[in-house]
Design a protein around this motif. Structure first.
Motif: not given
Lengths: 111, 114
Positions: A19-27, A45-56, A61-69
């Protein structure tokens, strides 16, 4: 005002059910999106840091992805030990380490 | 290596009292941040200290104060406690200050105000 919204609030999965968990942000300007795991009675406990859209980024068993929103935390074939609260946070963009956290998703994985 | 250590782990106080929470960062880390986590919510930023100077303050009343010592350990003080101050208080340390810095959290101090 910077804001982070996580969904769902709670999620119950069977062992092996992905499954997937969602995080939407407004900054005003994203300067880092963070995923943390928090077990009951413990600090995050720290897992990931993402900086730019498209980064994975992946870890076991965990994968984090990032879009612009929004960001997604994908959990593939989860195990009971993955049960925890998953917190998403954004850096506030100032000259500090201030993170703005969402309220978290409580994940329960049943055997 | 020891992680971030906080003391005490649990604390019970009554309204109007004062409390001091303590934090020892990871060895070599110069920055300490304090967060408040109310049950069911995400952590909220209270303070950040770097090299003994306050670098940031969240939206908390003046009843909250903190300081950092020469050995980089830190104390958080809360005066005139209110019932709403009941929460898990988390300390986080990092090497430096900045967006690239990873925060390492302690297990927190659970404060109950009766």
């Amino acid at each position: 005002e910077d804001q982070v919204t996580q969904s769902p609030e709670a999620l119950r999965l069977q062992e092996g059910e992905s499954s997937s968990l969602n995080c939407s942000y407004t900054v005003s300007g994203l300067r880092g999106l963070f995923w943390y795991r928090q077990d009951p009675g413990k600090g995050p406990e720290f897992l990931f840091t993402l900086y730019s859209a498209g980064e994975e980024k992946e870890k076991e068993r965990l994968k984090a992805t990032l879009t612009k929103k929004e960001s997604f935390l994908h959990i593939t074939a989860p195990k009971p030990e993955d049960s925890a609260t998953y917190l998403c946070a954004v850096h506030d963009g100032g000259a500090t380490n201030k993170l703005i956290f969402g309220t978290g998703t409580l994940l329960a994985v049943q055997p | 290596d020891a992680g971030v250590t906080q003391s005490p782990t649990h604390l019970i106080k009554t309204r109007g009292q004062q409390v001091t929470l303590r934090c020892s960062p990871i060895s070599g880390h110069k920055s300490v941040s304090w967060y408040q986590q109310v049950l069911g919510q995400g952590p909220q930023f209270i303070f950040q200290y770097y090299e003994k100077e306050e670098r940031g303050r969240g939206n908390f009343p003046d009843r909250f104060s903190a300081r950092q010592f020469p050995n980089y350990s830190s104390e958080l003080n809360v005066n005139a406690l209110l019932l709403g101050d009941s929460a898990l208080y988390l300390c986080a340390s990092s090497l430096e200050v900045g967006v690239n810095e990873k925060l390492f959290f302690g297990s927190g101090t659970q404060l109950s105000v009766l």
